[in-house]
Design an enzyme around this catalytic site. Structure first.
Site, PDB file in Angstrom:
ATOM      1  N   ARG A  71       0.815  -1.149  -0.220  1.00 38.67           N
ATOM      2  CA  ARG A  71       0.030   0.016   0.149  1.00 38.67           C
ATOM      3  C   ARG A  71       0.774   1.303  -0.047  1.00 38.67           C
ATOM      4  O   ARG A  71       0.208   2.521   0.020  1.00 38.67           O
ATOM      5  CB  ARG A  71      -0.979  -0.105   1.204  1.00 38.67           C
ATOM      6  CG  ARG A  71      -2.221  -1.141   1.210  1.00 38.67           C
ATOM      7  CD  ARG A  71      -3.272  -0.803   2.168  1.00 38.67           C
ATOM      8  NE  ARG A  71      -2.965  -0.950   3.429  1.00 38.67           N
ATOM      9  CZ  ARG A  71      -3.950  -0.520   4.455  1.00 38.67           C
ATOM     10  NH1 ARG A  71      -5.005  -0.315   4.210  1.00 38.67           N
ATOM     11  NH2 ARG A  71      -3.510  -0.593   5.582  1.00 38.67           N
ATOM     12  N   ASP A  72       2.105   1.244  -0.207  1.00 41.33           N
ATOM     13  CA  ASP A  72       3.081   2.358  -0.182  1.00 41.33           C
ATOM     14  C   ASP A  72       4.199   2.156  -1.016  1.00 41.33           C
ATOM     15  O   ASP A  72       5.233   2.742  -0.597  1.00 41.33           O
ATOM     16  CB  ASP A  72       3.315   2.759   1.044  1.00 41.33           C
ATOM     17  CG  ASP A  72       3.713   4.242   1.230  1.00 41.33           C
ATOM     18  OD1 ASP A  72       3.359   4.946   0.335  1.00 41.33           O
ATOM     19  OD2 ASP A  72       4.322   4.828   2.321  1.00 41.33           O
ATOM     20  N   LEU A  73       4.055   1.445  -2.203  1.00 41.50           N
ATOM     21  CA  LEU A  73       5.064   1.368  -3.206  1.00 41.50           C
ATOM     22  C   LEU A  73       5.527   2.615  -3.789  1.00 41.50           C
ATOM     23  O   LEU A  73       4.797   3.441  -4.362  1.00 41.50           O
ATOM     24  CB  LEU A  73       4.720   0.263  -4.042  1.00 41.50           C
ATOM     25  CG  LEU A  73       4.415  -1.102  -3.656  1.00 41.50           C
ATOM     26  CD1 LEU A  73       3.930  -2.085  -4.785  1.00 41.50           C
ATOM     27  CD2 LEU A  73       5.579  -1.455  -2.967  1.00 41.50           C
ATOM     28  N   ASN A  77      10.807   4.179  -1.023  1.00 44.92           N
ATOM     29  CA  ASN A  77      10.618   2.970  -0.448  1.00 44.92           C
ATOM     30  C   ASN A  77      11.347   1.770  -0.813  1.00 44.92           C
ATOM     31  O   ASN A  77      11.296   0.429  -0.392  1.00 44.92           O
ATOM     32  CB  ASN A  77       9.402   2.491   0.012  1.00 44.92           C
ATOM     33  CG  ASN A  77       8.815   3.471   1.197  1.00 44.92           C
ATOM     34  OD1 ASN A  77       9.475   4.092   1.743  1.00 44.92           O
ATOM     35  ND2 ASN A  77       7.434   3.756   1.015  1.00 44.92           N
ATOM     36  N   THR A 116       0.301   7.159  -0.870  1.00 47.57           N
ATOM     37  CA  THR A 116       1.334   8.388  -1.139  1.00 47.57           C
ATOM     38  C   THR A 116       0.496   9.105  -2.743  1.00 47.57           C
ATOM     39  O   THR A 116       0.274   8.056  -3.464  1.00 47.57           O
ATOM     40  CB  THR A 116       2.524   8.127  -1.524  1.00 47.57           C
ATOM     41  OG1 THR A 116       3.164   7.797  -0.155  1.00 47.57           O
ATOM     42  CG2 THR A 116       3.388   9.497  -1.950  1.00 47.57           C
TER      43      THR A 116
END
Length: 300
Positions: A71-73, A77, A116
């Protein structure tokens, strides 16, 4: 971890903070820095982009096979294991970090809008709609787009993190491949991006289809020609600034008592423009902390 493209946890400590249990995770140091920085500093060939995307896909496939959505690729990261020259993408290990938004997907799906803005899938922006691991595939499509041209497919013209117009374009899947930037990119790559940046979740490919793509499977056959176009506006003008982590930490911040902000509970915590919590390097924190540590560490 059993996956070579997911960051390793080296140690875990059980802590007590104001009589509330929390955990301190010590992760391996990724000396090579963020993929985001590599995009900024170097021109990435299509062959190198395929190598990068294959490593990202390996990490995501590891998660999705266990029914976990990251959920935050995003490039911030993804960190390289070691410092190397710009031509060493083939030999440097890229690893996925930051599992603060990661969650096991139940039969009911996910509903909390964790994302994001530049990499958010349309269904995640619709707060009334449940979603699943397919949101990661949209993010992978955005990352691949950025690697091949140097800027994101969706961004705000006003300079804010996300605007109504940007939300609308994401929800409708409105993006293009400007000829000046994409004329030297293979049609296979463009088609693969389209298959991920698809608004209809039922028509969006999954991670297994992505990993079987000829573009991912055969990076050695792709052209080595570097993109010649330099975007008139640097990528950092589109995305908020980030710093590469030299030491990685994660606190279980859900244990913070109600009414206490993270800054009050942990003075060394910083926040970026999107309010994602980050920590300064662990060693620096220990050396410069001016008050007694509130933690009592017990090895688990």
């Amino acid at each position: 971890t059993q996956c070579t493209n997911v960051v390793k946890i080296l140690d875990v400590f059980e802590n007590q903070y104001r009589n509330k249990p929390c955990f301190l995770l010590i992760m391996e140091c990724m000396a090579g820095g963020e993929l985001f920085e590599q995009i900024q500093k170097t021109k990435i060939t299509e062959r190198d982009a395929a190598t990068i995307m294959r490593q990202i896909g390996t990490a995501v496939q590891f998660l999705h096979n266990r029914n976990i959505a990251h959920r935050d690729l995003k490039p911030e990261n993804l960190l390289y294991e070691k410092k190397s020259s710009e031509s060493a993408y083939q030999d440097n290990k890229l690893k996925l970090i930051d599992f603060g938004f990661a969650k096991e997907v139940s039969t009911k799906g996910l509903q909390t809008p964790c994302f994001t803005p530049y990499y958010a899938a349309p269904e995640v922006l619709n707060e009334s709609e449940r979603y699943n691991m397919s949101c990661d595939m949209w993010s992978i499509g955005v990352i691949m787009y950025v690697l091949l041209c140097g800027y994101p497919p969706f961004y705000s013209a006003t300079g804010v993190a996300i605007s109504p117009g940007m939300k609308q374009r994401i929800r409708q899947g409105e993006y293009t491949f400007p000829d000046d930037d994409w004329k030297n990119v293979t049609q296979t790559a463009k088609d693969l991006i389209r298959s991920m940046l698809t608004v209809d979740v039922n028509k969006r490919i999954d991670i297994d289809v992505f990993m079987r793509s000829p573009w991912i499977a055969l990076p050695s056959n792709l052209r080595r020609k570097k993109r010649r176009h330099t975007p008139p506006t640097p990528l950092r003008a589109y995305l908020p600034p980030y710093k590469a982590a030299t030491t990685l930490l994660a606190f279980n911040l859900y244990t913070i008592p109600t009414g206490n902000s993270p800054q009050r509970s942990f003075p060394r915590i910083h926040q970026d423009l999107l309010f994602h919590i980050r920590l300064l390097p662990f060693n620096s924190t220990l050396l410069t902390q001016t008050q007694p540590s509130p933690f009592h560490l017990t090895r688990t």
